[in-house]
Write a protein that holds these residues in place. Structure first.
Motif, mmCIF file in Angstrom:
data_model
loop_
_atom_site.group_PDB
_atom_site.id
_atom_site.type_symbol
_atom_site.label_atom_id
_atom_site.label_comp_id
_atom_site.label_asym_id
_atom_site.label_seq_id
_atom_site.Cartn_x
_atom_site.Cartn_y
_atom_site.Cartn_z
ATOM 1 N N MET A 57 0.833 -1.206 0.000
ATOM 2 C CA MET A 57 0.000 0.000 0.000
ATOM 3 C C MET A 57 0.867 1.255 0.000
ATOM 4 O O MET A 57 0.563 2.236 -0.684
ATOM 5 N N LYS A 58 1.957 1.217 0.752
ATOM 6 C CA LYS A 58 2.861 2.367 0.815
ATOM 7 C C LYS A 58 3.479 2.635 -0.551
ATOM 8 O O LYS A 58 3.545 3.784 -1.000
ATOM 9 N N GLU A 59 3.926 1.577 -1.235
ATOM 10 C CA GLU A 59 4.516 1.745 -2.558
ATOM 11 C C GLU A 59 3.495 2.273 -3.555
ATOM 12 O O GLU A 59 3.807 3.125 -4.384
ATOM 13 N N SER A 60 2.257 1.785 -3.478
ATOM 14 C CA SER A 60 1.202 2.277 -4.369
ATOM 15 C C SER A 60 0.922 3.750 -4.114
ATOM 16 O O SER A 60 0.754 4.535 -5.060
ATOM 17 N N ALA A 61 0.880 4.132 -2.848
ATOM 18 C CA ALA A 61 0.631 5.535 -2.516
ATOM 19 C C ALA A 61 1.769 6.411 -3.018
ATOM 20 O O ALA A 61 1.533 7.516 -3.540
ATOM 21 N N GLU A 62 3.002 5.935 -2.879
ATOM 22 C CA GLU A 62 4.143 6.708 -3.373
ATOM 23 C C GLU A 62 4.083 6.858 -4.888
ATOM 24 O O GLU A 62 4.385 7.933 -5.429
ATOM 25 N N ASP A 63 3.673 5.799 -5.600
ATOM 26 C CA ASP A 63 3.525 5.880 -7.055
ATOM 27 C C ASP A 63 2.456 6.900 -7.430
ATOM 28 O O ASP A 63 2.631 7.671 -8.387
ATOM 29 N N ILE A 64 1.364 6.932 -6.703
ATOM 30 C CA ILE A 64 0.292 7.894 -6.983
ATOM 31 C C ILE A 64 0.799 9.322 -6.783
ATOM 32 O O ILE A 64 0.523 10.214 -7.591
ATOM 33 N N VAL A 65 1.561 9.536 -5.719
ATOM 34 C CA VAL A 65 2.105 10.875 -5.456
ATOM 35 C C VAL A 65 3.072 11.282 -6.564
ATOM 36 O O VAL A 65 3.033 12.415 -7.048
ATOM 37 N N VAL A 66 3.926 10.377 -6.990
ATOM 38 C CA VAL A 66 4.878 10.681 -8.063
ATOM 39 C C VAL A 66 4.123 11.014 -9.353
ATOM 40 O O VAL A 66 4.459 11.988 -10.046
#
Length: 88
Positions: A63-72
Motif C-alpha cells: 500500500m505504501k509503494e502504491s501511494a508513493e507511485d500515486i504521489v509521483v
C-alpha cells in the motif's frame, strides 16, 4: 448428614474453601503449563501470529509503494501542466 447441614457448614467455612480452591487451581494450572500439549499449542499459536504479522507488513508495504507511485504520478502531471502553461 443432611443437605442443609452440608450447605451451612460450607457457608461457615467459605474462606477456607476459597483458599483450597485457589490452591487447587494453582496446582492444576502448573501441571497444564508444564504439559507438552500446552507448549505445542502455544508454539503453533505464536507461529500463526508471526505469520499474520509478516503478511500485514507485506500488505502495508504494498500500500505504501502504491501511494508513493500515486504521489509521483500526481507531481508529474502537475509539472506537465505548469510547463505547458508557461510555454503559452
Amino acid at each position: 448428614m443432611k443437605r442443609e447441614d452440608i450447605i451451612n457448614t460450607c457457608v461457615e467455612h467459605k474462606h477456607a474453601l476459597i483458599f483450597a480452591a485457589g490452591v487447587a487451581t494453582a496446582l492444576i494450572g502448573a501441571k497444564v503449563v508444564k504439559s507438552q500439549v500446552f507448549k505445542d499449542t502455544t508454539a503453533k499459536g505464536m507461529a500463526a501470529i508471526m505469520s499474520a504479522k509478516r503478511d500485514a507488513e507485506e500488505c502495508f508495504q504494498d500500500m505504501k509503494e502504491s501511494a508513493e507511485d500515486i504521489v509521483v504520478d500526481a507531481n508529474a502531471e502537475t509539472k506537465k501542466e505548469i510547463y505547458v502553461e508557461s510555454k503559452e
